[in-house]
Design a protein around this motif. Sequence first.
Motif, short mmCIF file in Angstrom:
data_model
loop_
_atom_site.label_atom_id
_atom_site.label_comp_id
_atom_site.label_asym_id
_atom_site.label_seq_id
_atom_site.Cartn_x
_atom_site.Cartn_y
_atom_site.Cartn_z
N TRP A 244 0.86 -1.19 0.00
CA TRP A 244 0.00 0.00 0.00
C TRP A 244 0.89 1.23 0.00
CZ3 TRP A 244 -0.17 -3.91 3.65
CH2 TRP A 244 0.53 -3.69 4.83
N LYS A 245 0.28 2.40 -0.25
CA LYS A 245 1.05 3.64 -0.27
C LYS A 245 1.70 3.80 1.10
CE LYS A 245 0.22 8.01 -2.51
NZ LYS A 245 -0.82 8.84 -3.07
N GLY A 246 3.02 3.99 1.11
CA GLY A 246 3.72 4.13 2.39
C GLY A 246 4.12 2.81 3.02
N TYR A 247 3.96 1.72 2.27
CA TYR A 247 4.25 0.37 2.81
C TYR A 247 5.73 0.24 3.17
CZ TYR A 247 5.04 -4.72 2.62
OH TYR A 247 5.40 -6.01 2.88
N THR A 248 5.99 -0.32 4.33
CA THR A 248 7.36 -0.75 4.65
C THR A 248 7.28 -2.23 5.01
OG1 THR A 248 7.04 0.03 6.90
CG2 THR A 248 8.35 1.44 5.47
N PRO A 249 8.19 -3.02 4.47
CA PRO A 249 8.11 -4.46 4.73
C PRO A 249 8.34 -4.76 6.20
CG PRO A 249 10.13 -3.90 3.54
CD PRO A 249 9.33 -2.65 3.63
#
Length: 543
Positions: A244-249
């Motif tokens: 998603w927008k702004g996703y960090t794993p």
Amino acid sequence: MSNEEAGKPEQNPLADTHELISQEVPRGIDRRSFLMRSAIGGAAAVMTGCTATPEQRTATAAATAKPEAPAQSAPPLAADLNVVKKGQGPVLTTVDEFYKVGPGPSSSHTIGPMRITYDFYQRATKLPAAQLDKATKLQVNLFGSLSATGKGHGTERAALAGLIGNEPATVDPKFLDGLRDKPDQVFPVKLGNKSINVSLKDVIYDATKGDFKHPNTMTVKLLAGDQVLLEQEYYSVGGGFIEWKGYTPPKKNPPKYPFRLMKELRAHADTNKTTIAKIMLANEMSITGKSEAEVYAWVDKVINAMVATVKSGLAMPEDDVLPGPIKLHSKAATVYKRAMDDKFQSDRGIGVLSAFALAASEENGRGHLVITAPTGGSAGVMPALVYGLLEVRKVPMQKVREGMLAAAAVGYLCKHHATLSAAEGGCQAEIGVASSMAAALTATVFDADARVVENAAESALEHHLGMTCDPVAGYVQVPCIERCAFGAVKAWTAYAIASNEIASRHRVDFDATVAALAETAKDMNSKYKETSEAGLALSVTLC
Ligand code: SF4
């Protein structure tokens, strides 16, 4: 009886191009696209014996031709997507992320969207009660390939199912069938004290072209009238993975044997005098903190689910008609029956392997539960080999478990450096990767050393490079179902070649072929990336 015999003038759309060129192009329709569709429709009609009149062909061409605006090629993927950045560090994917159980027919168009709307629903439940009290509507907008081919994939049903709290691994496929048969159903969604009614009308097929971060983009909103209470942009990036927008794993523990490339993975196996599968097991345990028994418990679930999909596909009646406008008749049971007939004993190996792949893939076409290996469209390939090795060759379960880990390594590397998404890379990223994984599985099961496992995987992938994705009518049936059978047979061929050559003489290494996969994916025209705008999707006439 020819048309002439029937008293109608013979119509040969290939004989006189004047008729074609002089056709009036309907307003708002791209002339080139219209003429191409009309010509191809006519040629296909002649070749297939369909008796479409010029007027019918005109109507079909007008209905399916592109609008007048010039077609845009797919925009490059946004650099900040994790799916783009991932190639830089070591491989950290784990088997429970990779092999996912969910409803067919497409991991990116059904499993991904269902995970996305389920995720949004969870986020929405955490909003303050005062905001939830104002909520009036939930809305999903599908863009890009999700919009272009979502109808054929049942994306709207998957998205609605997630919104009302279903997860892919546990959703009852009959529930999704029910939505197809009765599309007007309305469901209450509980959010705090509020109950909001949702239906398929709340899932909107939006723009197919645009400046999207990923070709499989969708948004989900919670609204209070016109006011947006919560909105999230999501991406279904292939194989059921979502961002998603702004996703960090998520943060993960480091792997015991870090590797970015097959070359490094094989070096770990060689240095430690062990197999690729054992290196993958050690990494799985160190990344997740799970015990060996816990890792294998998950792998066993996946193996058993694969066996179950083949069994249920084979058990379907001969000539069952799959859902959708193609009216495709199933073939698995018939191909299996013939392969087991002693009159055709010499065909048996290829016959049963093809039947197993058709069986699992037809289950995918029915929207039943499948396993992403690496995707839904390719969900017949790995199960065919797993079933054949376990149920026909009777190899020990432990060998297949290890094969599943080696196959996962192949899939991870393709995901890490290229793509598993047909919307990004065409069918080479789905069936090609599946075949490569199945070749690694087979070589591992037969105790091949690491170089042979790599060579088998390389060979299977190499011979799918450039393969386009052009599902007819947007349904994951033609060419997908038969393509799974070919992918399974090619996997066996790749193993047969790799295990009979001098391994060190194999001239192409796996990493080079994955790089070629990535480059070919970038260069491939967007018409061939799960948009149903070209290839078979254009030339096949449904009549
Ligand atoms: S053509 Fe290949 S990539 Fe495209 S939907 Fe079918 S199986 Fe998937």
